[in-house]
Design an enzyme around this catalytic site. Structure first.
Site, PDB file in Angstrom:
ATOM      1  N   ASN A  10      46.176  42.788  45.119  1.00 27.51           N
ATOM      2  CA  ASN A  10      45.899  41.361  44.954  1.00 27.51           C
ATOM      3  C   ASN A  10      46.034  41.053  43.468  1.00 27.51           C
ATOM      4  OD1 ASN A  10      44.871  38.796  44.783  1.00 27.51           O
ATOM      5  ND2 ASN A  10      42.776  39.346  45.375  1.00 27.51           N
ATOM      6  N   TRP A  11      47.104  40.360  43.134  1.00 26.10           N
ATOM      7  CA  TRP A  11      47.382  40.112  41.715  1.00 26.10           C
ATOM      8  C   TRP A  11      46.596  38.939  41.143  1.00 26.10           C
ATOM      9  CZ3 TRP A  11      53.465  40.755  41.379  1.00 26.10           C
ATOM     10  CH2 TRP A  11      53.772  42.120  41.475  1.00 26.10           C
ATOM     11  N   LYS A  12      45.888  38.220  41.992  1.00 23.15           N
ATOM     12  CA  LYS A  12      45.081  37.084  41.538  1.00 23.15           C
ATOM     13  C   LYS A  12      45.948  36.153  40.678  1.00 23.15           C
ATOM     14  CE  LYS A  12      41.183  40.079  42.161  1.00 23.15           C
ATOM     15  NZ  LYS A  12      39.824  40.467  41.859  1.00 23.15           N
ATOM     16  N   HIS A 102      38.268  35.713  50.369  1.00 25.73           N
ATOM     17  CA  HIS A 102      38.099  36.565  49.187  1.00 25.73           C
ATOM     18  C   HIS A 102      36.867  36.099  48.408  1.00 25.73           C
ATOM     19  CE1 HIS A 102      38.697  38.427  45.277  1.00 25.73           C
ATOM     20  NE2 HIS A 102      39.391  39.339  45.935  1.00 25.73           N
ATOM     21  N   GLU A 104      36.258  35.656  45.368  1.00 26.89           N
ATOM     22  CA  GLU A 104      36.467  34.640  44.328  1.00 26.89           C
ATOM     23  C   GLU A 104      36.609  33.246  44.950  1.00 26.89           C
ATOM     24  OE1 GLU A 104      39.577  36.850  42.400  1.00 26.89           O
ATOM     25  OE2 GLU A 104      38.043  38.303  41.860  1.00 26.89           O
ATOM     26  N   GLU A 176      34.823  44.181  50.459  1.00 26.40           N
ATOM     27  CA  GLU A 176      34.871  44.142  48.998  1.00 26.40           C
ATOM     28  C   GLU A 176      33.519  43.668  48.465  1.00 26.40           C
ATOM     29  OE1 GLU A 176      39.104  43.649  47.337  1.00 26.40           O
ATOM     30  OE2 GLU A 176      38.420  41.660  47.886  1.00 26.40           O
ATOM     31  N   GLY A 182      36.236  43.970  39.820  1.00 26.76           N
ATOM     32  CA  GLY A 182      36.553  43.759  38.403  1.00 26.76           C
ATOM     33  C   GLY A 182      35.489  44.258  37.448  1.00 26.76           C
ATOM     34  N   SER A 222      37.224  47.707  42.188  1.00 27.77           N
ATOM     35  CA  SER A 222      37.401  48.702  41.117  1.00 27.77           C
ATOM     36  C   SER A 222      38.067  49.988  41.598  1.00 27.77           C
ATOM     37  CB  SER A 222      36.058  48.994  40.441  1.00 27.77           C
ATOM     38  OG  SER A 222      35.572  47.833  39.797  1.00 27.77           O
TER      39      SER A 222
END
Ligand code: 13P
Length: 260
Positions: A10-12, A102, A104, A176, A182, A222
């Site tokens: 997932n490159w965000k 997700h 975020e 997650e 992160g 992570s």
């Protein structure tokens, strides 16, 4: 028999078009030079939506076996929703998968369980495969609520009788934990295994044991090449959803190689 593997990056909100294509070029070289990747290892990337078209073009012409996914979708297929991504347009661009729920999106953009559930259903109705993300915050974990949160987030999507689970070939879920994303504080393999096993039990209760058995449950938070094997050797963990470490093609490739 071992279930399929699912290794996704997932490159965000990272990488422009040229960097994204450079990544694919490097990954193709690594894949060509290395051992054959078994067919049961699914590789996927979730780039920024604007980069799906050039990446899909590159994938078609190079033949690299990577699925593309979109990071966020709107429930409606079209309309006056400035800034949102439509599922039919994402499919036309080349996306096969969509992230839903997700952390975020849940925590920064305040997406609640009802919206997540509506987005999941929209994916099924409009023909893109959803990857549902679930996981507890640090505060919830400290209060001993991890299982309750996972149960609530999973059942709020699948207990809806609008979701006809039995018709799904498989269900993709990533556990997650929010505190692990992160932060460098990854969950222990044992804790991740327990949560993935709980998710499979929930799916079994909601959709039957055979659907649960063929569903793919991944861990994210992570993950890097140095800890990826710890997760992948757990029977209950089928794959990994990787953020930061997936931005580097060498690192992503090392993680793929640990999956078989
Ligand atoms: P990190 O691997 O950077 O912790 O991110 C995980 C994640 O959010 C993947 O969706």
């Amino acid at each position: 028999m071992r279930r399929e593997r699912f290794i996704a990056g997932n490159w965000k909100m990272n990488k422009g078009a040229s960097e994204s294509l450079e990544f694919l070029r490097k990954l193709s070289v690594l894949l060509e030079q290395g051992e054959d990747i078994p067919d049961n290892v699914n590789m996927a990337l979730f780039p920024q939506a604007v980069n799906i078209i050039p990446m899909a073009d590159h994938i078609r012409s190079s033949g690299v076996n990577v699925l593309l996914g979109i990071q966020n979708i709107h429930c409606k297929p079209s309309g006056a929703f400035t800034g949102e991504n439509s599922i039919p347009c994402a499919i036309e661009a080349g996306a096969k998968l969509a992230l839903v729920g997700h952390s975020e999106r849940r925590h920064i953009f305040r997406e609640d369980d009802l919206l997540v559930s509506n987005k999941y259903l929209a994916c099924l109705e409009q023909g893109i495969e959803p990857l549902l993300c679930v996981g507890e915050t640090e505060e919830e974990r400290n209060r001993g609520l991890t299982k309750d949160v996972i149960e609530r987030q999973v059942s709020s999507v699948f207990s809806s009788d609008r979701v006809i689970m039995a018709e799904q070939e498989r269900i993709l879920i990533a556990y997650e934990p929010v505190w692990a994303i992160g932060t460098g504080m990854n969950a222990t393999a044992g804790d991740a295994r327990e949560c993935c096993a709980l998710i499979r039990d929930l799916l079994s209760g909601l959709g039957g044991p055979s659907l649960a058995a063929r569903s793919l449950i991944s861990y994210g938070g992570s993950v890097k090449s140095s800890n990826s094997e710890d997760y992948l050797e757990q029977e209950e963990i089928d794959g990994l959803l990787i953020g930061g470490a997936s931005l580097d093609p060498d690192e992503f490739y090392r993680i793929i190689c640990n999956a078989f």
